[in-house]
Design a protein around this motif. Structure first.
Motif, PDB file in Angstrom:
ATOM      1  N   GLY A  32       0.979  -1.204   0.025  1.00  0.00           N
ATOM      2  CA  GLY A  32       0.026   0.120   0.034  1.00  0.00           C
ATOM      3  C   GLY A  32       0.707   1.255   0.113  1.00  0.00           C
ATOM      4  O   GLY A  32       1.676   1.269   0.820  1.00  0.00           O
ATOM      5  N   SER A  34       1.080   5.469  -0.204  1.00  0.00           N
ATOM      6  CA  SER A  34       0.465   6.834  -0.036  1.00  0.00           C
ATOM      7  C   SER A  34       1.259   7.942  -0.506  1.00  0.00           C
ATOM      8  O   SER A  34       2.377   7.675  -0.863  1.00  0.00           O
ATOM      9  CB  SER A  34      -0.202   6.901   1.242  1.00  0.00           C
ATOM     10  N   ARG A  77      -5.196  -2.132  -5.940  1.00  0.00           N
ATOM     11  CA  ARG A  77      -6.299  -1.934  -5.049  1.00  0.00           C
ATOM     12  C   ARG A  77      -6.169  -0.653  -4.611  1.00  0.00           C
ATOM     13  O   ARG A  77      -5.160  -0.164  -4.163  1.00  0.00           O
ATOM     14  CB  ARG A  77      -6.129  -3.055  -3.803  1.00  0.00           C
ATOM     15  N   TYR A  79      -7.748   2.289  -2.380  1.00  0.00           N
ATOM     16  CA  TYR A  79      -8.352   2.798  -0.895  1.00  0.00           C
ATOM     17  C   TYR A  79      -8.594   4.238  -0.850  1.00  0.00           C
ATOM     18  O   TYR A  79      -7.430   5.090  -0.946  1.00  0.00           O
ATOM     19  CB  TYR A  79      -7.663   2.290   0.362  1.00  0.00           C
ATOM     20  N   THR A  81     -10.567   7.707   1.080  1.00  0.00           N
ATOM     21  CA  THR A  81     -11.206   8.239   2.349  1.00  0.00           C
ATOM     22  C   THR A  81     -12.786   8.557   2.075  1.00  0.00           C
ATOM     23  O   THR A  81     -13.296   8.237   3.184  1.00  0.00           O
ATOM     24  CB  THR A  81     -10.330   9.402   2.990  1.00  0.00           C
ATOM     25  N   TRP A  86     -13.571   9.476  -6.296  1.00  0.00           N
ATOM     26  CA  TRP A  86     -13.240   8.395  -6.804  1.00  0.00           C
ATOM     27  C   TRP A  86     -12.946   8.883  -8.548  1.00  0.00           C
ATOM     28  O   TRP A  86     -12.110   8.379  -9.092  1.00  0.00           O
ATOM     29  CB  TRP A  86     -14.190   7.547  -7.127  1.00  0.00           C
ATOM     30  N   CYS A 106     -11.819  -0.908  -6.027  1.00  0.00           N
ATOM     31  CA  CYS A 106     -11.785   0.639  -5.358  1.00  0.00           C
ATOM     32  C   CYS A 106     -12.538   0.316  -3.986  1.00  0.00           C
ATOM     33  O   CYS A 106     -13.770   0.060  -4.030  1.00  0.00           O
ATOM     34  CB  CYS A 106     -12.226   1.616  -6.310  1.00  0.00           C
ATOM     35  N   ILE A 107     -12.113   0.785  -2.964  1.00  0.00           N
ATOM     36  CA  ILE A 107     -12.858   0.994  -1.556  1.00  0.00           C
ATOM     37  C   ILE A 107     -12.691   2.146  -0.867  1.00  0.00           C
ATOM     38  O   ILE A 107     -11.899   2.661  -0.761  1.00  0.00           O
ATOM     39  CB  ILE A 107     -12.120  -0.407  -0.558  1.00  0.00           C
ATOM     40  N   VAL A 110     -11.999   4.651   3.952  1.00  0.00           N
ATOM     41  CA  VAL A 110     -10.967   4.201   4.673  1.00  0.00           C
ATOM     42  C   VAL A 110     -10.520   5.293   5.385  1.00  0.00           C
ATOM     43  O   VAL A 110     -10.072   6.442   4.833  1.00  0.00           O
ATOM     44  CB  VAL A 110     -10.133   3.376   3.703  1.00  0.00           C
ATOM     45  N   LEU A 112      -6.827   6.444   6.731  1.00  0.00           N
ATOM     46  CA  LEU A 112      -5.593   6.354   6.454  1.00  0.00           C
ATOM     47  C   LEU A 112      -4.774   7.212   7.521  1.00  0.00           C
ATOM     48  O   LEU A 112      -5.077   7.509   8.521  1.00  0.00           O
ATOM     49  CB  LEU A 112      -5.183   6.861   5.021  1.00  0.00           C
ATOM     50  N   GLU A 120      -4.583   5.438  -0.965  1.00  0.00           N
ATOM     51  CA  GLU A 120      -3.728   4.648  -0.811  1.00  0.00           C
ATOM     52  C   GLU A 120      -3.663   3.478  -1.967  1.00  0.00           C
ATOM     53  O   GLU A 120      -4.899   3.032  -1.993  1.00  0.00           O
ATOM     54  CB  GLU A 120      -3.491   3.889   0.492  1.00  0.00           C
TER      55      GLU A 120
END
Length: 130
Positions: A32, A34, A77, A79, A81, A86, A106-107, A110, A112, A120
């Motif tokens: 991951g 960032s 993947r 991530y 906030t 998006w 895409c989630i 989250v 961070l 991330e």
């Protein structure tokens, strides 16, 4: 089989213990990543597009250090906030991966490590033959 690693320059590395990326044979896993700079500050606070570009450039550099490129990425993947960023994150993702179109998840929603971080990204690459 020999494992090659690329060190992370993020300040979390010394307290967490991880590599930016690891190559084992034809497979590369990128941790991951960032928009945290080596000095601990966040690149482009409040700007999801610029943070994503920064993150993908870090990933690209790690892949290059392992004799690979973004063309070898088969999965990302992402991530976020919050879901409302998006489109800007996706714009930067498309600019980097438009030629290869990796599988991607895409989630959103989250939390961070720092409040100014918005995105991330993890990546997996495969350098083997078809």
């Amino acid at each position: 089989m020999h494992i090659r690693r690329v060190a992370s320059l993020a300040p979390y590395t010394a307290r967490w213990g991880y590599s930016r990326a690891i190559r084992h044979g034809d497979r590369i896993l990128v941790s991951g990543t960032s928009a945290t700079r080596p000095d601990g500050r966040v690149h482009a606070p409040g700007d999801p597009y610029e943070q994503t570009r920064y993150v993908l450039d870090l990933i690209q550099t790690a892949l290059r250090d392992l004799d690979s490129s973004l063309l070898d990425v088969v999965r990302t993947r992402v991530y976020l906030t919050t879901p409302d960023i998006w489109t800007e994150v996706g714009r930067a993702h498309l600019e980097h991966f438009g030629a290869t179109l990796p599988a991607s998840t895409c989630i959103a929603g989250v939390e961070l490590m720092q409040p100014d971080l918005l995105v991330e990204i993890e990546a997996e690459a495969f350098t083997g033959a078809d």
